[in-house]
Design a protein around this motif. Structure first.
Motif, PDB file in Angstrom:
ATOM      1  N   ILE A   1      14.302  -0.825   1.140  1.00 37.44           N
ATOM      2  CA  ILE A   1      13.470   0.250   0.614  1.00 37.44           C
ATOM      3  C   ILE A   1      13.753   0.271  -0.883  1.00 37.44           C
ATOM      4  N   ARG A   2      12.698   0.163  -1.701  1.00 42.10           N
ATOM      5  CA  ARG A   2      12.935   0.188  -3.141  1.00 42.10           C
ATOM      6  C   ARG A   2      11.746   0.797  -3.868  1.00 42.10           C
ATOM      7  N   GLU A   3      12.106   1.529  -4.899  1.00 41.27           N
ATOM      8  CA  GLU A   3      11.051   2.075  -5.731  1.00 41.27           C
ATOM      9  C   GLU A   3      10.461   0.938  -6.552  1.00 41.27           C
ATOM     10  N   ALA A   4       9.163   0.933  -6.693  1.00 41.33           N
ATOM     11  CA  ALA A   4       8.481  -0.149  -7.404  1.00 41.33           C
ATOM     12  C   ALA A   4       8.506   0.035  -8.916  1.00 41.33           C
ATOM     13  N   GLY A   5       8.989   1.163  -9.401  1.00 38.94           N
ATOM     14  CA  GLY A   5       8.993   1.410 -10.839  1.00 38.94           C
ATOM     15  C   GLY A   5       7.678   1.996 -11.285  1.00 38.94           C
ATOM     16  N   LEU A   6       7.482   2.019 -12.573  1.00 36.94           N
ATOM     17  CA  LEU A   6       6.259   2.594 -13.123  1.00 36.94           C
ATOM     18  C   LEU A   6       5.047   1.751 -12.755  1.00 36.94           C
ATOM     19  N   ARG A   7       4.026   2.386 -12.243  1.00 33.32           N
ATOM     20  CA  ARG A   7       2.773   1.708 -11.895  1.00 33.32           C
ATOM     21  C   ARG A   7       1.643   2.582 -12.405  1.00 33.32           C
TER      22      ARG A   7
ATOM     23  N   LEU B   1       5.755   5.090  -6.218  1.00 32.22           N
ATOM     24  CA  LEU B   1       5.403   3.964  -5.358  1.00 32.22           C
ATOM     25  C   LEU B   1       6.683   3.365  -4.805  1.00 32.22           C
ATOM     26  N   ILE B   2       6.780   3.323  -3.488  1.00 30.12           N
ATOM     27  CA  ILE B   2       7.975   2.829  -2.803  1.00 30.12           C
ATOM     28  C   ILE B   2       7.573   1.643  -1.928  1.00 30.12           C
ATOM     29  N   LEU B   3       8.352   0.569  -1.997  1.00 28.59           N
ATOM     30  CA  LEU B   3       8.113  -0.623  -1.189  1.00 28.59           C
ATOM     31  C   LEU B   3       9.038  -0.625   0.021  1.00 28.59           C
TER      32      LEU B   3
ATOM     33  N   ALA C   1       2.820  14.608   2.318  1.00 32.50           N
ATOM     34  CA  ALA C   1       1.628  13.784   2.185  1.00 32.50           C
ATOM     35  C   ALA C   1       2.001  12.439   1.576  1.00 32.50           C
ATOM     36  N   ALA C   2       1.402  11.389   2.093  1.00 32.59           N
ATOM     37  CA  ALA C   2       1.647  10.039   1.580  1.00 32.59           C
ATOM     38  C   ALA C   2       0.457   9.164   1.933  1.00 32.59           C
ATOM     39  N   ALA C   3       0.404   8.037   1.308  1.00 31.28           N
ATOM     40  CA  ALA C   3      -0.568   7.002   1.643  1.00 31.28           C
ATOM     41  C   ALA C   3       0.195   5.687   1.675  1.00 31.28           C
ATOM     42  N   PHE C   4      -0.257   4.766   2.501  1.00 31.69           N
ATOM     43  CA  PHE C   4       0.408   3.452   2.533  1.00 31.69           C
ATOM     44  C   PHE C   4      -0.577   2.379   2.943  1.00 31.69           C
ATOM     45  N   TRP C   5      -0.217   1.163   2.596  1.00 31.53           N
ATOM     46  CA  TRP C   5      -0.985  -0.006   3.001  1.00 31.53           C
ATOM     47  C   TRP C   5      -0.046  -1.172   3.188  1.00 31.53           C
TER      48      TRP C   5
ATOM     49  N   ASP D   1       5.101  -8.217   6.377  1.00 31.12           N
ATOM     50  CA  ASP D   1       6.437  -7.644   6.246  1.00 31.12           C
ATOM     51  C   ASP D   1       6.586  -6.685   5.071  1.00 31.12           C
ATOM     52  N   THR D   2       5.483  -6.253   4.458  1.00 34.15           N
ATOM     53  CA  THR D   2       5.579  -5.391   3.281  1.00 34.15           C
ATOM     54  C   THR D   2       4.556  -4.264   3.321  1.00 34.15           C
ATOM     55  N   PHE D   3       5.062  -3.050   3.191  1.00 34.03           N
ATOM     56  CA  PHE D   3       4.233  -1.866   3.029  1.00 34.03           C
ATOM     57  C   PHE D   3       4.457  -1.309   1.639  1.00 34.03           C
ATOM     58  N   GLU D   4       3.413  -0.754   1.059  1.00 33.21           N
ATOM     59  CA  GLU D   4       3.531   0.008  -0.184  1.00 33.21           C
ATOM     60  C   GLU D   4       3.187   1.442   0.160  1.00 33.21           C
ATOM     61  N   VAL D   5       4.036   2.364  -0.279  1.00 37.43           N
ATOM     62  CA  VAL D   5       3.893   3.779   0.039  1.00 37.43           C
ATOM     63  C   VAL D   5       3.742   4.551  -1.270  1.00 37.43           C
ATOM     64  N   ILE D   6       2.730   5.399  -1.329  1.00 36.15           N
ATOM     65  CA  ILE D   6       2.538   6.273  -2.485  1.00 36.15           C
ATOM     66  C   ILE D   6       2.739   7.709  -2.014  1.00 36.15           C
TER      67      ILE D   6
END
Length: 188
Positions: free
Chosen positions: A19-25, A109-111, A148-152, A157-162
């Motif tokens: 689990i890791r934060e993606a940084g500034l997006r 954004l979290i991966l 509340a969240a959104a993901f794709w 093997d990878t989800f992105e969560v906002i």
């Protein structure tokens, strides 16, 4: 002027599923007529990605398009390119009814990356994540736990969560605990 700082300062929880934060997006919410060819052209030009169908996200590296609702698209661009992207949107859509806003600093954004990433998300979200129902490119607005969240799915093997920046620590903790608990193996 202060420097921009991501919600979790690049926090990482390593493991079989990381689990890791993606940084500034850069994130721009664009509301308007999603069937309009000019709006579609602006979106695809900024992102380099195909215009998504409802319930889909199309991403290429750190750019992408996420279908948020019948009149809303989330445009992902590098953080440093948001202002230029907003100018381009305003220039190209000035005669069209629309709303474009920079929401980059209001979101995190979290991966979720690893062999049982699907299990990690499935334990937290009221969404059918069976591979027959949810595949790479699929996108959902929902909840993780109580927020509340959104993901794709980027790939198998990878989800992105906002989520909102204000609940990023909570969301990260939920994802980390779900990953540490191990796979459910329901999908395998």
């Amino acid at each position: 002027m202060s420097n921009a700082v991501s919600a979790l300062n690049g926090k990482v929880a390593p493991g079989e599923v990381t689990i890791r934060e993606a940084g500034l997006r850069g994130m721009i919410t664009l509301r308007g007529d999603l069937s309009d060819s000019k709006l579609k052209s602006v979106c695809t030009g900024l992102s380099g990605a195909d215009f998504p169908m409802p319930g889909q996200a199309n991403c290429v590296d750190d750019k992408g398009l996420c279908w948020m609702s019948p009149d809303e698209m989330l445009i992902l661009v590098p953080y440093a390119e948001v202002d230029a992207a907003l100018e381009l949107i305003e220039k190209n859509l000035k005669k069209k009814h629309h709303l474009a806003e920079n929401v980059s600093d209001a979101r995190a954004l979290i991966l979720v990356e690893g062999a049982y990433a699907r299990d990690v998300i499935a334990k937290l979200a009221p969404v059918d994540l069976h591979p027959d129902s949810f595949a790479p490119g699929d996108f959902r607005r929902t909840h993780l736990g109580q927020v509340a969240a959104a993901f794709w799915m980027r790939d198998d093997d990878t989800f992105e969560v906002i989520c909102f920046r204000s609940v990023a620590e909570y969301a990260f903790g939920l994802l980390e605990a779900s990953a540490k608990a191990g796979p459910v193996r329901y999908f395998s």
